[in-house]
Design a protein around this motif. Structure first.
Motif, mmCIF file in Angstrom:
data_model
loop_
_atom_site.group_PDB
_atom_site.id
_atom_site.type_symbol
_atom_site.label_atom_id
_atom_site.label_comp_id
_atom_site.label_asym_id
_atom_site.label_seq_id
_atom_site.Cartn_x
_atom_site.Cartn_y
_atom_site.Cartn_z
ATOM 1 N N ILE A 105 32.583 -4.734 81.469
ATOM 2 C CA ILE A 105 31.449 -5.643 81.970
ATOM 3 C C ILE A 105 30.442 -5.918 81.001
ATOM 4 O O ILE A 105 29.801 -4.976 80.508
ATOM 5 N N PHE A 106 30.352 -7.027 80.581
ATOM 6 C CA PHE A 106 29.543 -7.420 79.534
ATOM 7 C C PHE A 106 28.221 -8.171 79.964
ATOM 8 O O PHE A 106 28.480 -9.202 80.863
ATOM 9 N N LEU A 107 26.983 -7.969 79.713
ATOM 10 C CA LEU A 107 25.928 -8.572 79.864
ATOM 11 C C LEU A 107 25.508 -9.367 78.595
ATOM 12 O O LEU A 107 25.296 -8.771 77.674
ATOM 13 N N VAL A 108 25.715 -10.539 78.577
ATOM 14 C CA VAL A 108 25.475 -11.363 77.308
ATOM 15 C C VAL A 108 24.485 -12.449 77.605
ATOM 16 O O VAL A 108 24.003 -13.349 78.510
ATOM 17 N N CYS A 109 23.405 -12.235 76.547
ATOM 18 C CA CYS A 109 22.052 -12.952 76.402
ATOM 19 C C CYS A 109 22.367 -14.277 75.716
ATOM 20 O O CYS A 109 22.846 -14.430 74.784
ATOM 21 N N ASP A 110 22.229 -15.257 76.491
ATOM 22 C CA ASP A 110 22.287 -16.778 76.041
ATOM 23 C C ASP A 110 21.327 -17.321 75.105
ATOM 24 O O ASP A 110 21.495 -17.929 74.239
ATOM 25 N N LYS A 111 20.271 -16.478 74.851
ATOM 26 C CA LYS A 111 19.177 -16.808 73.975
ATOM 27 C C LYS A 111 19.542 -16.405 72.655
ATOM 28 O O LYS A 111 19.293 -16.805 71.468
ATOM 29 N N CYS A 112 19.586 -14.870 72.608
ATOM 30 C CA CYS A 112 19.664 -14.111 71.463
ATOM 31 C C CYS A 112 21.107 -13.512 71.057
ATOM 32 O O CYS A 112 21.323 -13.220 69.752
ATOM 33 N N GLU A 144 32.063 -11.075 82.569
ATOM 34 C CA GLU A 144 30.912 -11.627 81.743
ATOM 35 C C GLU A 144 29.976 -11.964 82.592
ATOM 36 O O GLU A 144 30.181 -12.900 83.208
ATOM 37 N N VAL A 145 28.526 -11.543 82.324
ATOM 38 C CA VAL A 145 27.468 -11.971 83.091
ATOM 39 C C VAL A 145 26.729 -12.666 81.914
ATOM 40 O O VAL A 145 25.992 -12.100 81.095
ATOM 41 N N ARG A 146 26.513 -13.897 82.351
ATOM 42 C CA ARG A 146 25.391 -14.538 81.343
ATOM 43 C C ARG A 146 24.180 -14.610 81.667
ATOM 44 O O ARG A 146 24.110 -14.746 83.142
ATOM 45 N N GLY A 147 23.121 -14.538 80.927
ATOM 46 C CA GLY A 147 21.714 -14.711 81.242
ATOM 47 C C GLY A 147 20.740 -14.563 80.036
ATOM 48 O O GLY A 147 21.258 -14.706 78.980
ATOM 49 N N ARG A 148 19.716 -13.644 80.412
ATOM 50 C CA ARG A 148 18.936 -13.362 79.302
ATOM 51 C C ARG A 148 18.673 -11.838 79.404
ATOM 52 O O ARG A 148 18.404 -11.001 80.576
#
Length: 155
Positions: A105-112, A144-148
């Motif tokens: 489970i990946f938490l991926v920051c769309d900004k950085c 994968e969860v995209r967000g901030r």
């Protein structure tokens, strides 16, 4: 409440030693090239592509390292649980606990671009069960969860 895992996560030489032992248990050799790829990968704060790794290795070794060679090693590392592939970024992260098998489970920051790997066996087990219920045989679930990230969300 989710079933989360907390692991002692080796770093530096201890992480490389854990990766070496895991690869050797899988019947593979820990070559100088594989050690260099793992060291470069583990040195990144964010997911790294094969090209990123090849560039770092080329600079540190004073000779050109081909990305194709790095890709082959990364594929081996993913299969041996030494690295995880962030599918949406076509990039890799060193697995901080290579002795432990979990779905990703990946938490991926769309900004950085910061990517955090978490383990939640209940959630990934439910995904596996849903796939099996649909007649599908899951082999390597990656969520994968995209967000901030917290830092970017605060800004």
């Amino acid at each position: 409440m989710a079933h989360m895992h907390n692991h002692h996560e080796p770093e530096g030489a201890d992480l490389a030693d854990a990766a070496k032992a895991t690869l050797e248990r899988a019947g593979e050799q820990w070559t100088a090239m594989r050690a260099s790829v793992f060291e470069a990968l583990a040195g990144f704060e964010k997911p790294a592509s094969a090209y990123d790794i090849a560039d770092v290795m080329s600079k540190s070794q004073g000779r050109r390292v081909a990305a194709n060679s790095v890709y082959r090693i990364l594929d081996l590392f993913v299969g041996a649980n030494l690295a995880r592939r962030v599918e949406s970024a076509n990039a890799y992260v060193a697995n901080a606990h290579p002795n432990c098998m979990h779905d990703c489970i990946f938490l991926v920051c769309d900004k950085c671009g910061q990517t955090t790997h978490i383990d939640d066996d209940r959630l990934t087990g439910a995904v596996r069960d849903a796939a099996k219920g649909a007649g599908f045989s899951p082999e390597r679930p990656v969520i994968e969860v995209r967000g901030r990230c917290a830092a970017c969300a605060a800004n």
